[in-house]
Motif scaffolding. Structure first.
Motif, PDB file in Angstrom:
ATOM      1  N   ALA A 472       0.840  -1.201   0.000  1.00  0.00           N
ATOM      2  CA  ALA A 472       0.000   0.000   0.000  1.00  0.00           C
ATOM      3  C   ALA A 472       0.880   1.258   0.000  1.00  0.00           C
ATOM      4  N   GLU A 473       1.927   1.245   0.805  1.00  0.00           N
ATOM      5  CA  GLU A 473       2.836   2.392   0.849  1.00  0.00           C
ATOM      6  C   GLU A 473       3.551   2.564  -0.494  1.00  0.00           C
ATOM      7  N   MET A 474       3.925   1.468  -1.132  1.00  0.00           N
ATOM      8  CA  MET A 474       4.558   1.552  -2.444  1.00  0.00           C
ATOM      9  C   MET A 474       3.603   2.216  -3.447  1.00  0.00           C
ATOM     10  N   TYR A 475       2.313   1.879  -3.309  1.00  0.00           N
ATOM     11  CA  TYR A 475       1.320   2.512  -4.173  1.00  0.00           C
ATOM     12  C   TYR A 475       1.209   4.001  -3.867  1.00  0.00           C
ATOM     13  N   LEU A 476       1.131   4.315  -2.545  1.00  0.00           N
ATOM     14  CA  LEU A 476       0.960   5.708  -2.137  1.00  0.00           C
ATOM     15  C   LEU A 476       2.174   6.545  -2.524  1.00  0.00           C
ATOM     16  N   ALA A 477       3.354   5.908  -2.533  1.00  0.00           N
ATOM     17  CA  ALA A 477       4.577   6.633  -2.889  1.00  0.00           C
ATOM     18  C   ALA A 477       4.808   6.639  -4.394  1.00  0.00           C
ATOM     19  N   GLY A 478       3.910   6.017  -5.132  1.00  0.00           N
ATOM     20  CA  GLY A 478       4.029   6.022  -6.585  1.00  0.00           C
ATOM     21  C   GLY A 478       5.034   5.004  -7.110  1.00  0.00           C
ATOM     22  N   ILE A 479       5.490   4.090  -6.265  1.00  0.00           N
ATOM     23  CA  ILE A 479       6.455   3.088  -6.728  1.00  0.00           C
ATOM     24  C   ILE A 479       5.759   2.059  -7.612  1.00  0.00           C
ATOM     25  N   ILE A 480       4.523   1.715  -7.277  1.00  0.00           N
ATOM     26  CA  ILE A 480       3.724   0.875  -8.171  1.00  0.00           C
ATOM     27  C   ILE A 480       2.497   1.662  -8.600  1.00  0.00           C
ATOM     28  N   ASN A 481       1.988   1.304  -9.768  1.00  0.00           N
ATOM     29  CA  ASN A 481       0.776   1.972 -10.231  1.00  0.00           C
ATOM     30  C   ASN A 481      -0.443   1.126  -9.884  1.00  0.00           C
ATOM     31  N   GLN A 482      -1.607   1.557 -10.351  1.00  0.00           N
ATOM     32  CA  GLN A 482      -2.850   0.834 -10.009  1.00  0.00           C
ATOM     33  C   GLN A 482      -2.828  -0.607 -10.469  1.00  0.00           C
ATOM     34  N   ASP A 483      -2.109  -0.877 -11.521  1.00  0.00           N
ATOM     35  CA  ASP A 483      -2.042  -2.252 -12.007  1.00  0.00           C
ATOM     36  C   ASP A 483      -0.964  -3.060 -11.295  1.00  0.00           C
ATOM     37  N   TYR A 577      -4.776   0.379   5.715  1.00  0.00           N
ATOM     38  CA  TYR A 577      -4.011  -0.169   4.596  1.00  0.00           C
ATOM     39  C   TYR A 577      -4.792  -1.252   3.853  1.00  0.00           C
ATOM     40  N   ALA A 578      -5.578  -2.015   4.620  1.00  0.00           N
ATOM     41  CA  ALA A 578      -6.405  -3.029   3.960  1.00  0.00           C
ATOM     42  C   ALA A 578      -7.368  -2.367   2.990  1.00  0.00           C
ATOM     43  N   THR A 579      -7.864  -1.187   3.396  1.00  0.00           N
ATOM     44  CA  THR A 579      -8.793  -0.461   2.528  1.00  0.00           C
ATOM     45  C   THR A 579      -8.076   0.117   1.323  1.00  0.00           C
ATOM     46  N   ILE A 580      -6.883   0.674   1.572  1.00  0.00           N
ATOM     47  CA  ILE A 580      -6.113   1.235   0.455  1.00  0.00           C
ATOM     48  C   ILE A 580      -5.829   0.146  -0.574  1.00  0.00           C
ATOM     49  N   LEU A 581      -5.453  -1.030  -0.058  1.00  0.00           N
ATOM     50  CA  LEU A 581      -5.114  -2.116  -0.963  1.00  0.00           C
ATOM     51  C   LEU A 581      -6.335  -2.646  -1.700  1.00  0.00           C
ATOM     52  N   GLY A 582      -7.532  -2.344  -1.154  1.00  0.00           N
ATOM     53  CA  GLY A 582      -8.743  -2.842  -1.795  1.00  0.00           C
ATOM     54  C   GLY A 582      -9.043  -4.281  -1.447  1.00  0.00           C
ATOM     55  N   MET A 583      -8.747  -4.657  -0.208  1.00  0.00           N
ATOM     56  CA  MET A 583      -9.080  -6.003   0.235  1.00  0.00           C
ATOM     57  C   MET A 583     -10.551  -6.127   0.574  1.00  0.00           C
ATOM     58  N   ILE A 644      -5.011  -1.757  -7.713  1.00  0.00           N
ATOM     59  CA  ILE A 644      -4.800  -1.152  -6.390  1.00  0.00           C
ATOM     60  C   ILE A 644      -5.113   0.332  -6.506  1.00  0.00           C
ATOM     61  N   PRO A 645      -6.006   0.908  -5.788  1.00  0.00           N
ATOM     62  CA  PRO A 645      -7.068   0.210  -5.058  1.00  0.00           C
ATOM     63  C   PRO A 645      -8.002  -0.460  -6.051  1.00  0.00           C
ATOM     64  N   HIS A 646      -8.753  -1.390  -5.615  1.00  0.00           N
ATOM     65  CA  HIS A 646      -9.523  -2.160  -6.579  1.00  0.00           C
ATOM     66  C   HIS A 646     -10.477  -1.236  -7.334  1.00  0.00           C
ATOM     67  N   LYS A 647     -10.763  -1.607  -8.517  1.00  0.00           N
ATOM     68  CA  LYS A 647     -11.422  -0.677  -9.423  1.00  0.00           C
ATOM     69  C   LYS A 647     -12.882  -0.409  -9.095  1.00  0.00           C
ATOM     70  N   THR A 648     -13.446  -1.174  -8.210  1.00  0.00           N
ATOM     71  CA  THR A 648     -14.835  -0.887  -7.839  1.00  0.00           C
ATOM     72  C   THR A 648     -14.896   0.106  -6.688  1.00  0.00           C
ATOM     73  N   ALA A 649     -13.734   0.386  -6.070  1.00  0.00           N
ATOM     74  CA  ALA A 649     -13.753   1.374  -4.987  1.00  0.00           C
ATOM     75  C   ALA A 649     -13.801   2.758  -5.602  1.00  0.00           C
ATOM     76  N   THR A 650     -14.592   3.574  -5.022  1.00  0.00           N
ATOM     77  CA  THR A 650     -14.659   4.936  -5.572  1.00  0.00           C
ATOM     78  C   THR A 650     -13.479   5.728  -5.039  1.00  0.00           C
ATOM     79  N   TYR A 651     -12.992   6.572  -5.868  1.00  0.00           N
ATOM     80  CA  TYR A 651     -11.863   7.411  -5.466  1.00  0.00           C
ATOM     81  C   TYR A 651     -12.246   8.292  -4.292  1.00  0.00           C
ATOM     82  N   ALA A 652     -13.468   8.746  -4.286  1.00  0.00           N
ATOM     83  CA  ALA A 652     -13.939   9.616  -3.209  1.00  0.00           C
ATOM     84  C   ALA A 652     -13.827   8.911  -1.858  1.00  0.00           C
ATOM     85  N   HIS A 653     -14.177   7.642  -1.820  1.00  0.00           N
ATOM     86  CA  HIS A 653     -14.078   6.910  -0.576  1.00  0.00           C
ATOM     87  C   HIS A 653     -12.627   6.806  -0.133  1.00  0.00           C
TER      88      HIS A 653
END
Lengths: 686, 686
Positions: A472-483, A577-583, A644-653
């Motif tokens: 999740a932190e790697m995603y937040l830091a831009g190290i990995i993208n949504q895919d 983090y579980a939410t960020i990851l889209g679990m 990541i985050p999973h595509k059904t999660a709304t960005y607003a959430h």
């Protein structure tokens, strides 16, 4: 004063009645249905029936109450007080007699069916209705003029003193009965199971009755020793499941059984030996004999459930995943070689479906989603995630094949949650430098003293919660993208981004990390998160989410009100983090919480409150089972949940959850793809 | 012909009804409550439901019946016939369908609840209601769309096909269930105990169900292996009770337990080992596996009862002779290490009182004195005689301390009934010369070939029935008088009367008896009946009679209608000699009979007819227990019963029994003393 009989008022129940002068308080209480305990049957021996005399004028009841309203301190009370002094105002209700109007307070500790308040704020208290109860009785001596067996005279006493009828008796109790009666001068204490079966006998008064709630996890076995009278947990212990030597995760154990004739029997013997060892341990630490443990309850996932019962789990290794039984079971502990009291009984909670076991039933019993209107999602993550969703109207359940990635397996630096494992990770959004915490120390890796604090254990790997956070932190830091693709371009900006074969990796800890100091040599191993690791976590979380999505679809909902994450993983994970990851699906973060060891709590409830057994048995039958393996929609949900985050999660959430940087990909695309597919596409019949 | 449905008449029950064309006969039978067996649930597999089509015109029923009244021989019937040909006119009622009016005979062998006719002429047949029954069922395969455990689907089938509900299952059955279902292609046979507990499972059709009726005597343990379907005894065997090495008689075994810590456990282990050995023996001789023995019933005197159950019999060694339990018990066979089917159950018959055991209960069940107006006396002679007296109105029981003399112990030349023991004796009234028979030969000692016939065993001693006869013959020959005194004056007349210390003895066999021939050296031991031997028998028979007299007094009767002598002793004894000796009260000699091994028969009835268990449990509670040790009248009866024949027997009765010489004492005195004391003397309150 009129000539009416004195009025006795019991608090807090408020039950009241008039009784002739000289009536023992216990007798008055019983005739009013006031719940007062008395193991010794009102002989002033056990002290369980203590009550408190209220002092003063009680206008509401029209009563002036004082210690003078009762008969003077009796001979049995004096005798009891010498052994165990009675607090001021306390009387033994079996001995104290009514002399005038009186208000009597029955403390919780004197009630048979008291409640145990649980630590978790909002959960229900546990009612104490133990299935095994002790009864002290005086038995008539044998008489040649009226010959009868000692057992028959014991039954007669149990009927007249305790109202017990249609009793049966274990053979070993019968074998011990005659010496016990004579050693106890014709008084014995018996342990009665379910009001019907005598399972133990002791000379004279015996007051120790304990129960053991056991949760058999594939990694850890936990046991809680409970006092069956007070409901208190008097000792807890956990051990590694020794079956680990036959396979780290569940499926490898099933494979072991399939490949090795007699393999299941070896695993059965291993777990049973561990159970008995655990019972001895908790008994020792509570200072009691393991022979005072009269009952145990057991939860576990279906494979653990089958193996401890000596059932080869081979059928659970492939479709149609048929359980030998889904029903609860009451057995003698010795049929599974569980060394407790020789006649102890065990209760095994029911299973829900082929991959949704007695542990999930325990979780349901602990959380009782059926009592509420709120839509509750219960998740227990292991090699399979067991998922239950619903409210008072309807409950559905499934298991999802997450694989062992969340448990640290199949991750290059992964390990089980154990001292030395990294469990918390933060990555600086600018420098991409990490800091972390390891199990066994409260310090962050950039704090003074960290090296010394971790010297003993070293830094040995990354456990499940650590992996969640780092991805999740790697995603937040831009190290990995949504895919989930590692951005190799960042290698130019930070030495943490390194080439790793044809892809890249994030270097969490280099082989000779200066920060860890000279003494941290054991921890100075290279630790990196590879592209494969990221994929493994994506697959796991997508599987988990797909299972949840399937259940939500079944209920026709797109939102849950509460989420409870159960099990060791659920306890350690940071829900953010579980939410960020889209679990898990969108939910007010305040309503996402760990349920602790919910399965173990369920075992404890089943142990202490025998009425709860019928409750969970009925609930399990009501739960609608969904088999992910044959649901055509599962695969679609799975693919959709990879991002990541999973595509059904709304960005607003997501913005509510965390201080989220703008996504590297197109935000609009995420929003579009975030629509739930089932809204636009009709569900095809399977 | 009208258009009415065909009429089906079942014989011998006479039940009849109209059924649509095409109705299977089994279905018609069941709807009428006609008892037809079908282990396979009507699938044409077991052949148990065979019926016979009646041929001809049955005016009584207005029916013309023939084989054409039924559907043609079906595919399942042809298949069954290839395995096991059907007799002419026989059909499988599950397969044959009604086509026209028909008369169907249901043979006894096709009934579930048939009867077993007992050898004893007048006794009741045994109804077959076994507690353990086999049920063949087809089980639904697991379905991922509707997940449920294999056990639940088994329960569903047992409910729909056999009407069984509220089932529970032994753990080992659950362990075997999944492989059994798959090996049997989703068809299994289960063994159900008491309609509630599944104790066994086999793939496909399994038809073997046996039970074992066990009688644990202090000397011999006997077992009868019964087919639980037909009720037939398929094998019987007996072994010496290995506890004999701890003490020949009961009281010496109790003493052994008192004197040796752990002694009771040794005796328990010995008898349990013998039981399992016996089960293996009978199974082998019947050509079945001991694992097909699904139930056993056990009878035994209280000390044997306690020892086999692992209960120290020490309390039975002294007043107040308290049994651990007098109630019946249903247990798992393995709790007493009884190696039958691993989940076999045992039923232990109830005891009546401290010295009147489950063997006496078995005797009562075999003889059912409660069904008749006739006053019946049941006597089982051992170290203690167990005595039951009564009729449909009232039953009383006691035990009398006869001591072991009747079993050959405490008699100078006495021995147990075994090959080589003298069992029949005649004394010539003139010459006083004896002739005798030994066990193992049908020849009298004065017949040609006797020496050769007894060469193998020798003549080793005198068993109980031999002692009874020799004492009675000595009386009839005038060698002893009514008081049992040996008449030394006869030494002048016969070399058989010899001096023996200060008294005399009768020489049955001299050291070098010419009659026995040269080869009979092993038998050429001196054998004589001493004055002490006569006294021992007098004491034993007086104790027996005193017990009987006490019970008669309790019922206020001076005459019994029937006497049944049970046990090994009762089988071998010549009732005429028992009467001469005054062991039993006056009775028409035709009504005095051996009951064979009545205790063992009781065990067999309890095994085959589960309803009989409730019967004997209720009967035992009804029986009034008389404790001889505290009855002041016992001693008086005892003293009065010392004479031969006992002084309460009328001489007239004795003359009916035997060609009696004039008594040596005064006849008138005998007549006078023959009056029952309780008639002239009021009974004093104890």
């Amino acid at each position: 004063m009129t000539t009416r009989d004195p009025l006795v008022v019991f608090t807090p129940s408020g039950k009241r009645g008039n009784f002739p002068i000289g009536t023992p308080l216990l007798q008055a209480a019983r005739s009013l249905g006031v719940d007062i305990d008395a193991v010794c049957g009102g002989r002033g021996l056990c002290g369980r029936c203590q009550v408190l005399v209220a002092e003063g004028e009680f206008a509401k009841h029209g009563v002036v109450s004082s210690s003078a309203s009762l008969s003077p301190f009796s001979e049995p009370e004096q005798r009891f007080s010498r052994r165990s002094p009675l607090a001021a105002g306390r009387r033994l209700s079996c001995s104290a007699r009514v002399e005038a109007d009186v208000v009597i307070d029955v403390p919780a500790s004197s009630q048979v069916h008291r409640q145990v308040v649980r630590k978790e704020a909002e959960t229900h208290a546990i009612e104490i209705y133990p299935l095994v109860r002790l009864h002290y009785v005086q038995v008539k001596q044998p008489d040649m003029h009226d010959p009868s067996g000692d057992l028959r005279r014991l039954y007669d006493s149990l009927q007249s003193e305790w109202g017990l009828t249609d009793l049966a008796t274990d053979l070993s109790v019968l074998q011990m009965l005659q010496p016990a009666l004579r050693a106890g001068a014709w008084a014995v204490t018996v342990a009665v199971h379910a009001g019907k079966q005598i399972i133990g006998v002791w000379p004279g008064l015996h007051e120790n009755a304990y129960g053991l709630a056991v949760d058999i996890g594939s990694t850890t076995i936990a046991a809680h020793l409970c006092d069956l009278v007070s409901g208190d947990v008097v000792a807890s212990a956990g051990v590694m499941n020794p079956q680990i030597r036959f396979g780290e995760d569940l499926m490898s154990r099933v494979s072991y059984s399939m490949m090795n004739p007699g393999g299941a029997a070896l695993m059965t013997a291993a777990v049973r030996e561990a159970l008995s060892g655990l019972a001895l341990d908790v008994a020792k630490s509570a200072g009691i004999s393991h022979e005072d443990i009269l009952e145990a309850t057991i939860v576990g996932n279906p494979i653990m459930h089958h193996l401890v019962l000596g059932i080869d789990p081979v059928e659970l290794g492939g479709a149609p995943f048929a359980l030998a039984t889904d029903m609860s079971m009451t057995l003698r502990a010795n049929v599974i070689d569980f060394k407790l009291h020789r006649n102890a009984r065990i209760y095994v909670l029911p299973c829900i479906a082929g991959h949704v076991g007695a542990d999930a039933a325990g979780m349901v019993l602990a959380e009782r989603p059926d009592l509420d209107d709120a839509m509750t999602l219960l998740v227990d993550v292991g090699t399979n995630a067991e998922i239950v969703l619903g409210n008072r109207d309807r409950l559905v359940a499934c298991s999802s094949p997450t694989g062992p990635a969340f448990e640290g397996a199949q991750i290059s630096c992964g390990q089980r949650a154990a001292p030395g494992a990294i469990e918390r990770v933060r990555i600086d959004r600018e420098t991409l430098e990490p800091r972390f915490k390891v199990i066994g120390s409260d310090l962050w890796s950039d704090e003074a003293g960290f090296a010394e604090a971790t010297e003993a254990t070293g830094i040995t790997g990354i456990c499940g919660s650590g992996i969640i956070e780092i991805i999740a932190e790697m995603y937040l830091a831009g190290i990995i993208n949504q895919d989930g693709v590692l951005d190799g371009r960042l290698a130019a900006r930070s030495p943490r981004i390194v080439a790793n074969g044809r892809t890249f990796a994030y270097l969490l800890s280099a082989g000779a990390e200066p920060k860890q100091g000279a003494g941290a040599s054991r921890g100075a191993v290279e630790m990196k998160i590879t592209q494969t690791d990221v994929r493994a976590i994506q697959l796991a979380k997508a599987a988990l989410y797909a299972g949840i999505a399937l259940l939500m679809e079944r209920l026709g909902i797109d939102h849950v009100d509460r989420i409870r994450l159960a099990g060791a993983f659920g306890s350690h994970i940071d829900v953010k983090y579980a939410t960020i990851l889209g679990m898990v699906p969108d939910c007010d973060l305040a309503q996402v919480r760990s349920a602790g060891n919910a399965a173990g709590t369920g075992a404890r409830i089943a142990l202490l409150d025998s009425n709860s057994r019928g409750v969970i048995e009925a609930l399990v039958r009501r739960i609608e089972k969904v088999e992910t393996a044959i649901e055509p929609r599962f695969q679609q949900h799975f693919v959709e949940a990879m991002a990541i985050p999973h595509k059904t999660a709304t960005y607003a959430h997501l913005r509510k959850v965390v201080d989220l940087p703008p996504p590297k990909d197109s935000t609009s695309q995420t929003e579009t793809r975030g629509r739930r597919p089932r809204r636009t596409e009709p569900i095809k019949a399977g």
